[in-house]
Design an enzyme around this catalytic site. Structure first.
Site, PDB file in Angstrom:
ATOM      1  N   GLU A 324       0.823  -1.221   0.000  1.00  0.00           N
ATOM      2  CA  GLU A 324       0.000   0.000   0.000  1.00  0.00           C
ATOM      3  C   GLU A 324       0.851   1.264   0.000  1.00  0.00           C
ATOM      4  O   GLU A 324       0.629   2.185   0.789  1.00  0.00           O
ATOM      5  CB  GLU A 324      -0.954   0.003   1.190  1.00  0.00           C
ATOM      6  CG  GLU A 324      -1.953  -1.146   1.140  1.00  0.00           C
ATOM      7  CD  GLU A 324      -3.033  -1.087   2.211  1.00  0.00           C
ATOM      8  OE1 GLU A 324      -2.755  -0.595   3.320  1.00  0.00           O
ATOM      9  OE2 GLU A 324      -4.163  -1.536   1.907  1.00  0.00           O
ATOM     10  N   ASP A 397      -8.133  -9.262   4.267  1.00  0.00           N
ATOM     11  CA  ASP A 397      -7.944  -8.170   5.229  1.00  0.00           C
ATOM     12  C   ASP A 397      -8.715  -8.575   6.482  1.00  0.00           C
ATOM     13  O   ASP A 397      -8.921  -9.736   6.701  1.00  0.00           O
ATOM     14  CB  ASP A 397      -8.466  -6.855   4.628  1.00  0.00           C
ATOM     15  CG  ASP A 397      -7.771  -5.653   5.240  1.00  0.00           C
ATOM     16  OD1 ASP A 397      -7.184  -5.798   6.322  1.00  0.00           O
ATOM     17  OD2 ASP A 397      -7.813  -4.564   4.660  1.00  0.00           O
ATOM     18  N   GLU A 425     -12.782  -1.552  11.968  1.00  0.00           N
ATOM     19  CA  GLU A 425     -12.647  -0.910  10.651  1.00  0.00           C
ATOM     20  C   GLU A 425     -13.765  -1.302   9.695  1.00  0.00           C
ATOM     21  O   GLU A 425     -14.361  -0.450   9.046  1.00  0.00           O
ATOM     22  CB  GLU A 425     -11.285  -1.286  10.036  1.00  0.00           C
ATOM     23  CG  GLU A 425     -11.124  -0.775   8.622  1.00  0.00           C
ATOM     24  CD  GLU A 425      -9.766  -1.136   8.002  1.00  0.00           C
ATOM     25  OE1 GLU A 425      -8.922  -1.730   8.702  1.00  0.00           O
ATOM     26  OE2 GLU A 425      -9.568  -0.800   6.828  1.00  0.00           O
TER      27      GLU A 425
END
Ligand code: GCW
Length: 715
Positions: A324, A397, A425
């Site tokens: 990322e 994830d 999240e």
């Protein structure tokens, strides 16, 4: 972004609730007029049952605490806080010989009595290692004693917390025979905290670490935080975000971090830092950060020496590299092993370790979830022994539901640890109630079939299957300046479950939940059962109204609300006129083949793939027949509607608690559940209306029809 502005009213409401709850707050552990959640699970409420109270008092009236160290002082403080709360008395610390006490705490070195216990006891004690402990009832010269014994003061601290927990959960203490030792070495909280005190995926206010005030001013919260960690056996903390700013290891910040390390040390909590791979360039003005370059090596060696001057017992580094947008060895044509080993070698003389993350993927990859396995498996055996590969629980994830990452079991010669997320999240941020203990357990107790036999993910990461030199379990945590630390009071429960499971993954997540409820809310059975029921419903509800049947990553850019129409979501759910789901079978991206048999065949085959992972592994038609007899389309609808209904059930159970628990947390959770219900409906309707444009099928009349059309949600 549009969604963000729509959730603003939630935020305003929430801040108001937080403010309300903070009024009248008195710091410390004294009884509070207002229950603001600050004390988390260490509330030590008074024992009201007279028989139990009498029993506890009789075992506590003479405490002999052997040894002297900062950790022994922490034990003393905790006993004072605990006794004062539980039995309304201060402990009577005796300096008399052990046998005159009723509660004796010590190591064979600090206590003559413990050193002279029978061989059986001493053998057991030896076996529990440097962090384990025994809590036992013994008769010595006619007196009944409770003995907390361990090999180190840290073990005694954990034993003391266990003993106090028994009383917090109103268990008898008259005949104890407890033996505990942790299953993994590093039980570590990962903070994603930044220099400006923002917290990536945090949702609970500013970061706890007040960088401007440090090193001179020390917030009360540092100690309190360390206490919470220590009460669960969490022994390490990564202080900063894996998207790391290089300045965290500048001299200026090392001074500040060393203060935190000093405060945490007596609680048995070690500090780690997340480093930026390009630090030699950013901080050292070098032209490169190539791990095989001599200058780079020298720079890291000097930097690491400096770091250990400030923090002599630093645990080591956590590194997110080539992921990322973060820099890493790939930039210089080097492998992850080259990068990790270079750092491992400079940390080695200081006993430090490198936790190297395996969270890598290319946006252009046909199936992004393949990448970690494809990239790291060939490197097995190439990492130094003080490197630990940190692998997220699932291949994608921290999704509500995904299978375990196939890297667990694939790395036979590389220490491999697991990373969970505590902060929510993908599960409703600070607004939704969702206990994650069962989700952690689901992964830890997944059978990898490595070595052709039953081997749970938990067995792999605890080093039971392969001979790992280091083991660990990490939890991405979000406490912030919110009065109750985590904003939603139930996020505390996932923190709690993470810590307890990191200590021993064999524990039952629902028994852990019960302990949490008892310590955090009430020991009343009816109340405990209702809250437990809510927590049980919460997990499946969260999956059902978001991403049932193996759907994944269909949220907005912020990951809070639904956006099945977004390009990213489409690349995951692959819905089209002919059906829905991602074909990862042998005729698709072949990701099934990353698993050992019989899993490969089980996941590959439509008849045997677990239905809750169906759309993760397969693309199936809208009329595909499910085991229930429903078509896939009908089954999807059923799950989405059930999810909303389940939030309704949670509300009913919660509402019945009014007047039975403190009004502050009752009102707060009540308001939050209303938000959750509204959001759940939004998820349901957005997803079903969007999928309907492709399936072309109706939502049967028996269901309450969506209030708005798709354009409303897409706005
Ligand atoms: O899921 C993603 C998160 C990022 C996070 C990243 C990671 C810290 O959306 O916010 O970055 O995972 O785990 O590195």
């Amino acid at each position: 972004m549009v969604f963000k502005s729509r959730i603003l009213p939630h935020k305003v409401l929430f801040v108001l609730i937080l403010l309300l709850v903070s009024i009248g707050n008195i710091k410390g552990n004294t009884a509070r007029a207002f229950e603001d959640g600050y004390r988390m699970w260490l509330r030590y409420e008074i024992v009201k049952n007279n028989d139990l109270l009498r029993q506890y008092k009789s075992y506590l009236n003479a405490v002999v605490l052997n040894g002297s160290s900062e950790t022994i002082n922490v034990i003393k403080d905790e006993l004072e806080i605990g006794f004062k709360g539980l039995i309304s008395e201060m402990p009577d610390f005796k300096t008399t010989p052990d046998e005159d006490g009723t509660l004796v705490i010590g190591t064979p070195k600090s206590s003559k009595l413990i050193a002279s216990l029978n061989q059986k006891h001493l053998k057991k004690l030896k076996a529990v290692g440097s962090e384990g402990y025994l809590v036992t009832t013994k008769r010595v010269k006619g007196n009944k004693l409770t003995i907390i014994s361990a090999n180190t003061d840290r073990g005694l601290l954990y034993g003391t917390f266990h003993f106090l927990r028994l009383m917090q959960t109103r268990k008898p203490i008259s005949n104890l025979n407890i033996l505990e030792s942790p299953k993994v070495e590093y039980r570590i909280a990962n903070h994603w905290d930044n220099l400006d005190r923002s917290v990536e995926r945090g949702y609970a206010g500013l970061s706890l670490w007040d960088w401007e005030a440090l090193p001179d001013e020390k917030s009360d919260r540092y100690k309190a935080y360390a206490r919470f960690c220590s009460s669960l056996g969490i022994n390490s903390v990564v202080i900063n975000n894996v998207n790391a700013n290089a300045h965290f290891i500048s001299t200026e910040y090392l001074k500040k971090i060393s203060i935190l390390a000093n405060i945490f040390r007596p609680y048995g909590v070690k500090v780690f830092v997340a480093i930026n791979f390009n630090s030699p360039q950013t901080l050292g003005n070098l032209k490169t950060a190539d791990p095989l370059n001599q200058e780079v090596n020298k720079w890291w060696r000097q930097k690491v020496n400096e770091i250990y001057n400030f923090i002599p017992d630093l645990g080591g580094f956590l590194v997110k590299a080539d992921s990322e947008g973060q820099p890493g060895p790939n930039t210089y044509g080097r492998t992850h092993a080259d990068g990790a080993n270079m750092l491992a070698k400079v940390l080695k003389p200081h006993d430090g370790v490198v936790m190297w993350r395996a969270f890598v993927y290319g946006e252009k990859q046909k199936d992004r979830i393949r990448e970690a396995n494809d990239e790291f498996k060939p490197l097995d055996g190439k990492f130094d022994e003080n490197v630990i590969l940190q692998v997220k629980k699932g291949p994608l994830d921290f999704m509500p539901r995904e299978p375990f990452s196939p890297l667990f079991g694939a790395m036979k010669q590389t220490n491999t640890m697991i990373e969970f997320q505590i902060t929510q999240e993908y599960l409703g941020n600070e607004f939704h109630l969702l206990y994650k203990g069962g989700m952690y357990d689901e992964i830890l107790k997944s059978d990898t079939y490595a070595e052709g036999k039953q081997t749970y993910v938990g067995d792999i990461i605890s080093g039971k299957v392969y001979d790992y030199t280091h083991t660990g379990m990490a939890g991405v945590i979000n406490p912030g300046m919110a009065e109750n630390w985590t904003a939603h009071p139930f996020v505390q429960s996932s923190w709690y479950a993470f810590g307890r499971l990191a200590w021993d993954y064999n524990q039952d997540p629902w028994e852990i939940a019960e302990d949490w409820i008892a310590m955090t809310f009430s020991n009343d059975n009816a109340i405990k059962n209702s809250i437990l029921e809510i927590m049980k419903i919460s997990e499946e509800a969260g999956v059902n109204y978001r991403e049932p049947l193996g759907l994944t990553h269909i949220g907005t850019a912020s990951h809070y609300g639904p956006a099945p129409w977004s390009e990213r979501s489409k690349s995951f759910h692959r819905a089209s006129k002919d059906g829905i789901g991602f074909d990862r079978s042998k005729s698709g991206s072949k990701t099934v083949s990353q698993y050992y048999e019989p899993l490969e065949t089980r996941f590959n085959n439509l008849n045997t793939v677990p239905e809750d992972l169906l759309l993760w592994f397969h693309h199936v038609g809208w009329d595909y027949k499910m085991k229930s007899g429903n078509s896939l389309w009908e089954e999807l609808i059923e799950h989405y509607y059930l999810g909303v209904e389940q939030v309704g059930q949670m509300q009913v159970l919660w509402n019945a608690l009014e007047g039975k628990i403190d009004q502050e947390r009752f009102a707060m959770v009540d308001s939050l559940l209303k938000i959750q219900k509204k959001d759940a409906i939004e998820w349901r309707d957005s997803c079903l209306l969007y999928f309907q444009t492709l399936s072309g099928r109706e939502i049967p009349e028996k269901y309450e029809q969506p209030k708005y059309g798709l354009p409303h949600y897409m706005k």
